[in-house]
Design a protein around this motif. Structure first.
Motif, PDB file in Angstrom:
ATOM      1  N   ALA A 145       0.422  -1.616   0.195  1.00 36.17           N
ATOM      2  CA  ALA A 145      -0.212  -0.025   0.534  1.00 36.17           C
ATOM      3  C   ALA A 145       0.398   1.722  -0.303  1.00 36.17           C
ATOM      4  O   ALA A 145       0.975   2.154  -0.525  1.00 36.17           O
ATOM      5  N   HIS A 146       1.648   1.336   0.911  1.00 32.53           N
ATOM      6  CA  HIS A 146       2.751   1.917   0.552  1.00 32.53           C
ATOM      7  C   HIS A 146       3.417   2.414  -0.572  1.00 32.53           C
ATOM      8  O   HIS A 146       3.568   3.849  -0.733  1.00 32.53           O
ATOM      9  N   ARG A 147       4.383   1.332  -1.677  1.00 31.96           N
ATOM     10  CA  ARG A 147       4.321   2.232  -2.369  1.00 31.96           C
ATOM     11  C   ARG A 147       3.367   2.170  -3.592  1.00 31.96           C
ATOM     12  O   ARG A 147       3.732   3.363  -4.232  1.00 31.96           O
ATOM     13  N   HIS A 148       1.973   1.621  -3.582  1.00 35.38           N
ATOM     14  CA  HIS A 148       1.240   2.041  -4.189  1.00 35.38           C
ATOM     15  C   HIS A 148       0.898   3.883  -3.945  1.00 35.38           C
ATOM     16  O   HIS A 148       0.808   4.496  -5.707  1.00 35.38           O
ATOM     17  N   ALA A 150       2.903   5.987  -3.059  1.00 38.20           N
ATOM     18  CA  ALA A 150       4.292   6.874  -3.259  1.00 38.20           C
ATOM     19  C   ALA A 150       4.361   6.591  -4.933  1.00 38.20           C
ATOM     20  O   ALA A 150       4.373   8.027  -5.332  1.00 38.20           O
ATOM     21  N   GLU A 151       3.239   5.762  -5.777  1.00 36.06           N
ATOM     22  CA  GLU A 151       4.372   5.869  -6.899  1.00 36.06           C
ATOM     23  C   GLU A 151       3.112   6.723  -7.853  1.00 36.06           C
ATOM     24  O   GLU A 151       3.228   7.246  -8.841  1.00 36.06           O
ATOM     25  N   TYR A 152       1.283   6.648  -6.960  1.00 32.40           N
ATOM     26  CA  TYR A 152       0.053   7.222  -7.766  1.00 32.40           C
ATOM     27  C   TYR A 152      -0.592   7.847  -7.264  1.00 32.40           C
ATOM     28  O   TYR A 152      -1.061   8.739  -6.621  1.00 32.40           O
ATOM     29  N   GLY A 153      -0.147   8.305  -5.772  1.00 33.61           N
ATOM     30  CA  GLY A 153      -0.726   9.033  -5.190  1.00 33.61           C
ATOM     31  C   GLY A 153      -2.091   8.387  -4.476  1.00 33.61           C
ATOM     32  O   GLY A 153      -2.421   9.731  -3.393  1.00 33.61           O
ATOM     33  N   THR A 154      -1.961   7.038  -4.416  1.00 31.95           N
ATOM     34  CA  THR A 154      -3.493   6.805  -3.683  1.00 31.95           C
ATOM     35  C   THR A 154      -3.405   7.135  -1.703  1.00 31.95           C
ATOM     36  O   THR A 154      -2.667   7.600  -1.263  1.00 31.95           O
ATOM     37  N   THR A 155      -4.610   7.212  -1.152  1.00 30.25           N
ATOM     38  CA  THR A 155      -4.681   7.552  -0.563  1.00 30.25           C
ATOM     39  C   THR A 155      -5.836   6.637   1.079  1.00 30.25           C
ATOM     40  O   THR A 155      -6.198   5.475   0.094  1.00 30.25           O
ATOM     41  N   GLY A 244      10.026 -11.402  -2.917  1.00 26.29           N
ATOM     42  CA  GLY A 244      10.447 -11.515  -4.182  1.00 26.29           C
ATOM     43  C   GLY A 244       9.249 -11.159  -4.549  1.00 26.29           C
ATOM     44  O   GLY A 244       9.719 -11.473  -6.064  1.00 26.29           O
ATOM     45  N   MET A 245       8.782 -10.324  -4.553  1.00 23.67           N
ATOM     46  CA  MET A 245       7.749  -9.434  -5.372  1.00 23.67           C
ATOM     47  C   MET A 245       8.508  -8.140  -5.983  1.00 23.67           C
ATOM     48  O   MET A 245       8.690  -7.065  -4.921  1.00 23.67           O
ATOM     49  N   ASP A 246       9.104  -8.112  -6.984  1.00 19.84           N
ATOM     50  CA  ASP A 246      10.228  -7.033  -7.329  1.00 19.84           C
ATOM     51  C   ASP A 246       9.250  -5.957  -7.925  1.00 19.84           C
ATOM     52  O   ASP A 246       9.622  -4.689  -7.764  1.00 19.84           O
ATOM     53  N   ASP A 247       8.167  -5.797  -7.755  1.00 22.76           N
ATOM     54  CA  ASP A 247       7.182  -4.479  -8.674  1.00 22.76           C
ATOM     55  C   ASP A 247       5.812  -4.605  -7.418  1.00 22.76           C
ATOM     56  O   ASP A 247       4.700  -5.569  -7.731  1.00 22.76           O
ATOM     57  N   LEU A 248       5.811  -4.313  -6.835  1.00 24.84           N
ATOM     58  CA  LEU A 248       4.839  -4.554  -5.396  1.00 24.84           C
ATOM     59  C   LEU A 248       3.267  -3.713  -6.066  1.00 24.84           C
ATOM     60  O   LEU A 248       2.547  -3.943  -4.993  1.00 24.84           O
ATOM     61  N   THR A 249       3.188  -2.861  -6.993  1.00 26.32           N
ATOM     62  CA  THR A 249       1.658  -2.902  -7.451  1.00 26.32           C
ATOM     63  C   THR A 249       1.649  -3.338  -8.902  1.00 26.32           C
ATOM     64  O   THR A 249       0.330  -2.698  -9.174  1.00 26.32           O
ATOM     65  N   THR A 250       1.757  -3.942  -9.456  1.00 28.71           N
ATOM     66  CA  THR A 250       1.730  -4.625 -10.228  1.00 28.71           C
ATOM     67  C   THR A 250       1.838  -6.609 -10.600  1.00 28.71           C
ATOM     68  O   THR A 250       2.671  -6.184 -10.194  1.00 28.71           O
ATOM     69  N   THR A 251       0.733  -6.930 -10.324  1.00 24.85           N
ATOM     70  CA  THR A 251       0.705  -8.468  -9.890  1.00 24.85           C
ATOM     71  C   THR A 251       0.906  -9.756 -11.382  1.00 24.85           C
ATOM     72  O   THR A 251       0.145  -8.849 -12.730  1.00 24.85           O
ATOM     73  N   ILE A 282      -6.082  -2.412   0.032  1.00 27.97           N
ATOM     74  CA  ILE A 282      -5.662  -2.607  -0.739  1.00 27.97           C
ATOM     75  C   ILE A 282      -5.269  -3.595  -1.910  1.00 27.97           C
ATOM     76  O   ILE A 282      -5.301  -3.371  -3.560  1.00 27.97           O
ATOM     77  N   SER A 283      -5.539  -5.356  -1.692  1.00 29.07           N
ATOM     78  CA  SER A 283      -5.233  -6.357  -1.717  1.00 29.07           C
ATOM     79  C   SER A 283      -6.632  -6.107  -3.056  1.00 29.07           C
ATOM     80  O   SER A 283      -6.270  -6.509  -4.399  1.00 29.07           O
ATOM     81  N   ALA A 284      -7.903  -5.535  -2.743  1.00 25.08           N
ATOM     82  CA  ALA A 284      -8.577  -5.450  -3.525  1.00 25.08           C
ATOM     83  C   ALA A 284      -8.462  -4.446  -4.949  1.00 25.08           C
ATOM     84  O   ALA A 284      -9.187  -3.812  -6.218  1.00 25.08           O
ATOM     85  N   LEU A 285      -7.921  -2.820  -4.301  1.00 31.93           N
ATOM     86  CA  LEU A 285      -7.438  -2.281  -5.255  1.00 31.93           C
ATOM     87  C   LEU A 285      -6.796  -2.691  -6.555  1.00 31.93           C
ATOM     88  O   LEU A 285      -6.856  -2.720  -7.559  1.00 31.93           O
TER      89      LEU A 285
END
Lengths: 380, 136
Positions: A145-148, A150-155, A244-251, A282-285
């Protein structure tokens, strides 16, 4: 060769949920299996394929065979976390199409609430993570969630909208435990657990079990229940631990859903109901983004203004989801059962009129394993 | 007083990593065949599957890729530590590690912040890397 439109869900049932009244996890599985078989008009001796996953039993298909005296000729206890039961649908379809079994039962049971509300897990720690006191799995989702953000301004307020919408759906579900509304303020002022996630960003911890009976579309014609057809399915995986999750915001939900959409010949705009794994807001988002309902990074604004709430343009988790109805550790069984209820026109006050096509997406671990299913009450 | 903190059971490459930490070195692997940089240590290269890997010490400097601050302890042994922050750090050498962050108010932690490694002995035999904000 494809599994597209080769099998149908012909029986579906929940066990008693919330608290198990003295039943064991496998007892809840057994209760749900009996109800699902009754729903299908089948008997225990008809079952020749057994599919299950568990946080309690190391070899759960063997436990289930013994407990119910079911003697399958096809056994699958694939465990890729909470999405395992969606993956079992694809595996059962392949086994049925290959003639390795004809009547498959997929089952789950858990007493996480009766177990003092603690998440029960047989998960092993990665030695490079274990010394630092992470709380599994919320701390991983906190970092996601923090990474999302930081990258996209999600609140936090946008994340809270997901919990608020789930509660509105739950208020239409007579079995949901909290029949009162939740506000964005309630969510963001609830206790911080693992930042930026608050208590109400997290799912409930409940008991619960469920079961489904799957058979070929030909066998389904001989049964009395309303068959729900499997038009598409897909799986994917890319890590186990948060390190091991290289990109925390795209799955890998992107991959599994594209596989399922391609098989079914459908896209995100075609679904009447959507069922995603809301262990956390955050998982749903992130799943809504990766399944193609909005662009990457726009999930926060997408869920604002009640878009996924009752009356909104996209009905998501119409039973209240893991956030406000039921989350017994591995949620995807309940995502599937709610999709079946909608497609059978059995969802009561929360029924989406004339629902014909539903999307179910499950994740396992912290957005690590993924399984997607496209279900319909019409042949493909 | 909190009970003993968790000490993992170490096997194979895991022993090498924590042995190096005890010597004050944060190591990753370099593949001698394809130059892939690998963390955590493995038996084969994540790119070309070669076993021709060497351990290399990192300079221990990097930036926070993401973080979470625990206000509820992840284990009873951490009850006295809350709030504490766990970070994913992208090291300058191009690998990512996970550890905790010390010497920093949780309210001041930010994605992208510069950090540097330090080492702390949990027991006589077991040392872990940790991070703190960079000196500059």
């Amino acid at each position: 060769m494809s599994i597209r439109d080769t099998v149908a869900i012909v029986g579906a049932a929940e066990s008693d949920v919330w608290e198990s009244q003295g039943r064991s996890p496998i007892g809840l599985m057994a209760q749900a299996i009996k109800r699902a078989l009754d729903d299908a008009g089948l008997r225990k001796d008809d079952v020749d394929g057994l599919f299950t996953a568990s946080s309690y039993y190391h070899m759960p298909a063997l436990n289930l065979s013994e407990y119910l005296k079911i003697f399958p000729r096809y056994v699958d206890s694939t465990t890729i976390g909470g999405c395992s039961f969606v993956s079992h649908i694809q595996h059962a379809a392949a086994a049925i199409q290959a003639g390795l079994c004809e009547v498959a039962v997929i089952a789950y049971g858990s007493t996480q609430r009766s177990d003092r509300g603690k998440l029960v897990s047989m998960a092993e720690w990665l030695p490079y993570e274990e010394p630092y006191g992470l709380q599994h799995p919320i701390s991983s989702f906190g970092m996601i969630a923090h990474r999302h953000m930081a990258e996209y301004g999600t609140t936090s307020e946008q994340l809270a909208e997901i919990a608020v919408s789930a509660r509105q759906w739950a208020m239409k579900n007579p079995k949901a435990p909290y029949p009162r509304p939740l506000t964005v303020e309630d969510v963001v002022s609830s206790r911080m657990v693992s930042s930026p996630l608050h208590k109400f960003d997290c799912c409930l911890v409940t008991d619960g079990g469920g079961a489904m009976v799957i058979t070929s579309v030909d066998r389904a014609k001989d049964l009395n229940s309303k068959p729900i057809y499997v038009l598409g399915a897909g799986e994917a995986a890319n890590h186990r631990n948060i390190l091991g999750m290289d990109d925390l915001t795209t799955t890998e939900a992107v991959s599994s859903s594209q596989r399922a959409y391609a098989m079914a010949g459908v896209g995100p705009a075609d679904f009447d109901t959507v069922h995603v794994y809301d262990a956390f807001t955050i998982s749903a988002l992130i799943q809504l983004e990766d399944l193609g309902f909005c662009k990457k990074g726009e999930g926060g604004s997408f869920v604002e203004n009640g878009r996924i709430a009752p009356g909104g343009e996209l009905p998501v988790n119409t039973n209240g989801g893991g956030l406000s109805y039921c989350h017994p550790g591995m949620l995807s069984m309940f995502l599937l059962l709610e999709a079946v209820a909608q497609l059978r026109d059995e969802a009561g006050e929360r029924q989406i009129p004339d629902a014909q096509l539903s999307l179910v997406h499950g994740m396992g671990g912290a957005l690590a394993g993924h399984a997607t299913a496209v279900l319909s009450n019409r042949r493909g | 007083m909190a009970a003993t903190k968790p000490i993992p059971t170490l096997r194979g490459e895991e022993k090498v990593y924590f042995e190096e930490a005890k010597n004050g070195r944060l190591v990753y692997q370099l593949c001698r065949d394809c130059a892939q940089r690998i963390f955590y240590p493995r038996t084969v290269c994540t790119n070309c599957m070669s076993e021709n890997l060497e351990y290399v010490a990192s300079a221990g400097k990097g930036t926070i890729y993401s973080f979470t601050t625990l206000h509820v302890p992840g284990h009873p042994e951490f009850a006295d530590d809350v709030p504490y922050t766990v970070v994913l750090v992208d090291l300058e050498e191009g690998v990512r590690v996970l550890a905790d962050l010390v010497d920093c108010d949780p309210d001041d932690v930010k994605v992208g912040m510069s950090v540097e490694v330090l080492f702390e002995a949990v027991t006589e035999d077991f040392t872990v890397p940790r991070f703190r904000p960079s000196a500059q």
